[in-house]
Design an enzyme around this catalytic site. Structure first.
Site, short mmCIF file in Angstrom:
data_model
loop_
_atom_site.label_atom_id
_atom_site.label_comp_id
_atom_site.label_asym_id
_atom_site.label_seq_id
_atom_site.Cartn_x
_atom_site.Cartn_y
_atom_site.Cartn_z
N SER A 1 -31.60 -2.52 -1.20
CA SER A 1 -32.02 -2.71 -2.59
C SER A 1 -33.34 -1.99 -2.83
CB SER A 1 -32.16 -4.19 -2.91
OG SER A 1 -33.39 -4.66 -2.40
N LYS A 2 -33.74 -1.98 -4.08
CA LYS A 2 -34.94 -1.21 -4.45
C LYS A 2 -36.18 -1.62 -3.68
CE LYS A 2 -33.54 0.52 -8.87
NZ LYS A 2 -33.22 0.03 -10.19
N ARG A 3 -36.20 -2.89 -3.21
CA ARG A 3 -37.43 -3.28 -2.51
C ARG A 3 -37.55 -2.58 -1.15
NH1 ARG A 3 -36.25 -7.47 1.27
NH2 ARG A 3 -34.07 -8.00 0.94
N HIS A 4 -36.45 -1.98 -0.66
CA HIS A 4 -36.53 -1.23 0.60
C HIS A 4 -36.95 0.22 0.37
CE1 HIS A 4 -33.41 -4.37 1.45
NE2 HIS A 4 -34.28 -4.59 2.41
#
Ligand code: GLU
Length: 488
Positions: free
Chosen positions: A252-255
């Site tokens: 996801s974008k947090r990665h």
């Protein structure tokens, strides 16, 4: 061999995800390897979530990755339209066939009634399947419900059996269709559900192999049952493992970036990206990981694709991107680098701004700065001292404050004053003479001599080849900066 036709069917509810790019690639590779056709269909039936910008992003990203489709929205083909939203008139006809053959029935249950059924199942700790309340309604009962203004949905009647299919990637898969329940194929508003539209489209588009993410495995039995009910040939299915983040959770974008266009914005080359993505679940037979898609296509076998999940290692992508940056044709790389240097185009850089730099110097600058970088976005920092008359001395300050530095810089001033920067080699030789002189006269290590020069001219302690940096900057800028540095 049968006519191989594969497809990618993205829903334009977001920018092209890297996982969808991998699915597209594996379909593309399979088509290339087998001489088949690669079809693009845009599944934009969810009109609320779909938009034209995302559709354009899907086109642009697939093209940038080199995954050109043989049939699809813009290129056309025999089996269009390729936008699902333009196919709405097709589905009712096939729903009617299923109704007529007794494979489907109208359901008048209201959302509230269905909700109550679900709650009941939950209370009894049962998995929910539809009660079949509407399966045996008489024509009179249906007419009565219609008269009340209730519009029916159409449900597929699921035959109770063990459904077995041989997945191209996962091997034999078995499903107990008792657990599926009669599912809706046409909603009461007359639009098809995903599972129905996808079968009708794949059938009419003569898709022979469906290669997609394993998040669709639970849909596959439903789809096979529809093919069988329609008497259509069931395509072969291959479900790819998921792509997980390094921490094993859903990517996801947090990665980091997840959309292809975001990777590009961050300075990843599409050639590197697509090469990297090919290795998520597949490995080359010769162990050579870096290779273009054409070569991968020759080596690709769908049966070799791993059935397990793959980990998206950003570190490995960075490394691979760096390898591509090092080897890329310099003119192409310079074109790609320019958007990352746009900051240096602003008025404050005046005569020493990006647009004032000659093409020759631009290419030279990229050539000497590309070695250590892993993404093009690093160029903004690494090329900063090529722009503007002055530089930021924060990093080089300590070096410049050493007493030796002043001696070196005064001597450099003498050496370059009254001398034209004739060529890179010439400046290179001058710097070599300087190092020798300071070693002999002052017992200074050659690298210390160069630190002083570098700190004065670039404000940094590390950076690109010094002689070529100086010829790109030109004599006036070098003198200006060295004079400034001497003031510290
Ligand atoms: N529109 C579906 C998706 O984007 C397609 C799934 C399929 O390949 O059948 O997930």
């Amino acid at each position: 061999m049968e006519n191989i036709r594969v497809r990618i069917a993205p829903s334009p509810s977001g920018n092209l995800h890297i996982g969808t790019a991998r699915t597209a690639l594996f379909n593309y590779l399979y088509a290339k390897k087998t001489g088949g056709e690669f079809v693009l269909r845009i599944e934009d039936t969810d009109l609320e979530r779909s938009n034209q910008e995302y559709t354009q992003n899907i086109f642009d990203s697939l093209k940038a990755l080199g995954l050109q489709w043989d049939e699809g929205p813009d290129v056309g083909g025999k089996y269009g339209p390729y936008y699902q939203s333009e196919r709405f008139d097709i589905y009712p006809k096939y729903a009617q066939i299923l109704l007529d053959k007794g494979y489907a029935y109208e359901c008048f249950c209201t959302p509230e009634e269905l909700e109550a059924e679900k709650e009941e199942a939950m209370k009894n700790h049962r998995a929910y399947v539809y009660s079949r309340k509407c399966m045996n309604l008489t024509e009179e009962e249906k007419a009565g419900l219609r008269a009340k203004g209730i519009k029916p949905s159409i449900r597929f009647k699921v035959e109770h059996k063990e459904l077995i299919f041989n997945d191209l990637v996962k091997g034999e898969l078995k499903f107990d269709t008792n657990l599926i329940g009669d599912f809706v194929i046409m909603k009461s508003n007359g639009t098809p559900t995903y599972n129905f539209a996808v079968v009708i489209d794949d059938m009419l588009m003569k898709i022979s192999h469906i290669i997609r993410g394993e998040d669709h495995i639970s849909n596959t039995p439903k789809q096979i049952l529809i093919y069988e009910a329609l008497g259509a040939e069931v395509p072969k299915f291959g479900h790819l493992g998921m792509i997980l983040a390094p921490d094993r959770s859903k990517l996801s974008k947090r990665h980091g970036a997840t959309a292809v266009s975001d990777f590009v914005k961050q300075g990843y080359l599409t050639d590197a990206l697509i090469n990297f993505v090919a290795l998520l679940g597949w490995a080359p037979s010769d162990g050579v990981e870096i290779k273009p898609v054409d070569e991968i296509a020759k080596d690709f076998r769908i049966h070799d694709v791993s059935s397990s999940n793959s980990i998206f290692e950003y570190d490995k992508l960075n490394w691979m991107n760096g390898q591509y940056i090092k080897k890329m044709d310099i003119s192409k790389l310079t074109d790609m680098a320019l958007p990352f240097l746009s900051k240096y185009d602003s008025a404050e850089f005046g005569e020493h701004g990006l647009s004032k730099m000659s093409r020759e110097n631009l290419e030279k600058m990229i050539e000497i700065t590309r070695e250590p970088i892993t993404t093009l976005s690093e160029l903004e920092h690494d090329c900063a001292y090529f722009f503007g008359e002055d530089v930021d001395y924060t990093e080089g300050m300590e070096t410049l404050q050493k007493p030796d530095a002043k001696v070196v810089l005064n001597r450099v001033m003498e050496l370059i004053d009254g001398y034209d920067f004739e060529s890179d080699e010439d400046v290179h030789d001058k710097l070599a003479d300087l190092r020798t002189e300071f070693k002999e006269k002052h017992n200074m290590k050659p690298k210390e001599t160069m630190w002083a020069v570098r700190a004065a001219v670039t404000g940094r302690t590390r950076g690109a080849d010094m002689a070529r940096t100086m010829t790109i900057l030109g004599k006036d800028v070098c003198i200006h900066r060295i004079k400034k540095a001497l003031e510290f």
